[in-house]
Write a protein that holds these residues in place. Structure first.
Motif, PDB file in Angstrom:
ATOM      1  N   ALA A  37      77.520  40.827  47.012  1.00  0.00           N
ATOM      2  CA  ALA A  37      77.282  40.072  45.782  1.00  0.00           C
ATOM      3  C   ALA A  37      78.496  39.244  45.382  1.00  0.00           C
ATOM      4  N   GLY A  38      79.575  39.318  46.174  1.00  0.00           N
ATOM      5  CA  GLY A  38      80.773  38.533  45.892  1.00  0.00           C
ATOM      6  C   GLY A  38      81.699  39.150  44.870  1.00  0.00           C
ATOM      7  N   LEU A  39      81.537  40.451  44.592  1.00  0.00           N
ATOM      8  CA  LEU A  39      82.363  41.106  43.581  1.00  0.00           C
ATOM      9  C   LEU A  39      83.732  41.465  44.136  1.00  0.00           C
ATOM     10  N   SER A  40      84.731  41.426  43.276  1.00  0.00           N
ATOM     11  CA  SER A  40      86.076  41.854  43.646  1.00  0.00           C
ATOM     12  C   SER A  40      86.123  43.380  43.658  1.00  0.00           C
ATOM     13  N   ASN A  41      87.206  43.936  44.200  1.00  0.00           N
ATOM     14  CA  ASN A  41      87.349  45.389  44.203  1.00  0.00           C
ATOM     15  C   ASN A  41      87.322  45.960  42.786  1.00  0.00           C
ATOM     16  N   ALA A  42      87.979  45.253  41.861  1.00  0.00           N
ATOM     17  CA  ALA A  42      88.000  45.722  40.469  1.00  0.00           C
ATOM     18  C   ALA A  42      86.600  45.710  39.859  1.00  0.00           C
ATOM     19  N   ASP A  43      85.820  44.647  40.150  1.00  0.00           N
ATOM     20  CA  ASP A  43      84.462  44.562  39.616  1.00  0.00           C
ATOM     21  C   ASP A  43      83.567  45.652  40.211  1.00  0.00           C
ATOM     22  N   ILE A  44      83.750  45.917  41.515  1.00  0.00           N
ATOM     23  CA  ILE A  44      82.964  46.963  42.158  1.00  0.00           C
ATOM     24  C   ILE A  44      83.298  48.322  41.545  1.00  0.00           C
ATOM     25  N   ALA A  45      84.595  48.555  41.308  1.00  0.00           N
ATOM     26  CA  ALA A  45      85.026  49.819  40.707  1.00  0.00           C
ATOM     27  C   ALA A  45      84.389  50.008  39.339  1.00  0.00           C
ATOM     28  N   SER A  46      84.353  48.943  38.555  1.00  0.00           N
ATOM     29  CA  SER A  46      83.752  49.020  37.224  1.00  0.00           C
ATOM     30  C   SER A  46      82.252  49.275  37.301  1.00  0.00           C
ATOM     31  N   ARG A  47      81.575  48.586  38.211  1.00  0.00           N
ATOM     32  CA  ARG A  47      80.117  48.734  38.329  1.00  0.00           C
ATOM     33  C   ARG A  47      79.720  50.128  38.789  1.00  0.00           C
ATOM     34  N   LEU A  48      80.485  50.686  39.735  1.00  0.00           N
ATOM     35  CA  LEU A  48      80.100  51.962  40.346  1.00  0.00           C
ATOM     36  C   LEU A  48      80.880  53.156  39.787  1.00  0.00           C
ATOM     37  N   PHE A  49      81.692  52.897  38.750  1.00  0.00           N
ATOM     38  CA  PHE A  49      82.470  53.964  38.104  1.00  0.00           C
ATOM     39  C   PHE A  49      83.391  54.666  39.110  1.00  0.00           C
ATOM     40  N   LEU A  50      84.118  53.859  39.857  1.00  0.00           N
ATOM     41  CA  LEU A  50      85.073  54.346  40.837  1.00  0.00           C
ATOM     42  C   LEU A  50      86.449  53.773  40.534  1.00  0.00           C
ATOM     43  N   SER A  51      87.467  54.329  41.143  1.00  0.00           N
ATOM     44  CA  SER A  51      88.787  53.714  41.076  1.00  0.00           C
ATOM     45  C   SER A  51      88.854  52.601  42.122  1.00  0.00           C
TER      46      SER A  51
END
Length: 224
Positions: A177-191
């Motif tokens: 989806a073109g998300l950055s690592n930070a955006d992925i972390a926020s979406r999936l509740f991960l570090s």
């Protein structure tokens, strides 16, 4: 303590382009041009001898084109540098083929010098050299009109995608989806560290070299 400079190999059949790139990159103390090649046919030997971290690869060359040379780097055993494909036009249809071959991304030959330096640094760090907008446009081309997946490729993609864990698949879809690592972390509740670890494990499991390939696989494996 200073880190070692990033080693760069220039591959282009135009000597003037190679000279321009060498002069441009020579102004960045964190980079060093370790060699040049005038054709894709010379890349395998140059990579073995010079062990570059990043290869700047032209697409169209007389004997072996940049896509085939990139595929050779991706499939080689041992040292596998990141490849940034250089194109004349960012709409070049061969860009998708280059990404499938394992390129970390692409730049146009009129890219400003500071962006080329930044791209080399990012590729050496394992990051894709594509803006989210360009990444989405390219992957949409693959997934929809420009390069429609045939049934056999879709089936193969789904088989490979199934090799990933559930969490790795979630992260791969977010990468697509073109998300950055930070955006992925926020979406999936991960570090962010966990996101990087899941991407790394997915790439290892699938024997891929970069997250652009992972994103393309996720698109090919997706539902219609």
């Amino acid at each position: 303590m200073t880190s070692d400079p990033i080693r760069v190999l220039l591959v282009d059949d135009d000597a003037l382009v190679r000279t321009g790139l060498r002069l441009m990159l020579g102004g960045a103390p964190e980079l060093v041009v370790v060699g040049e090649a005038a054709d894709g046919a010379d890349v395998a030997d140059a990579v073995t001898r010079l062990r570059p971290d990043v290869v700047l690869m032209d697409v169209r060359m007389p004997l072996l084109d940049g896509i085939a040379a990139t595929r050779g780097i991706t499939n080689r055993a041992g040292h596998r540098p990141a490849v940034i494909v250089l194109t004349t036009f960012d709409a070049d249809a061969t860009v998708v083929d280059a990404l499938r071959a394992g390129a970390a991304g692409f730049l146009t030959k009129h890219t400003p010098p500071e962006r080329i330096v930044d791209a080399v640094q990012r590729a050496a760090a394992g990051e894709p050299v594509l803006s989210p907008t360009v990444a989405r446009a390219l992957m949409d081309r693959v997934a929809t009109g420009g390069d429609p997946p045939v049934d056999a490729r879709r089936r193969r993609a789904r088989e490979r995608f199934a090799l990933l864990t559930e969490r790795e698949r979630e992260v791969a879809l977010a990468v697509a989806a073109g998300l950055s690592n930070a955006d992925i972390a926020s979406r999936l509740f991960l570090s962010v560290g966990s996101v990087k670890a899941h991407i790394s494990s997915a790439l290892t499991r699938l024997d891929m070299t970069n997250r652009v390939q992972l994103a393309l696989l996720a698109h090919d494996a997706g539902d219609d």
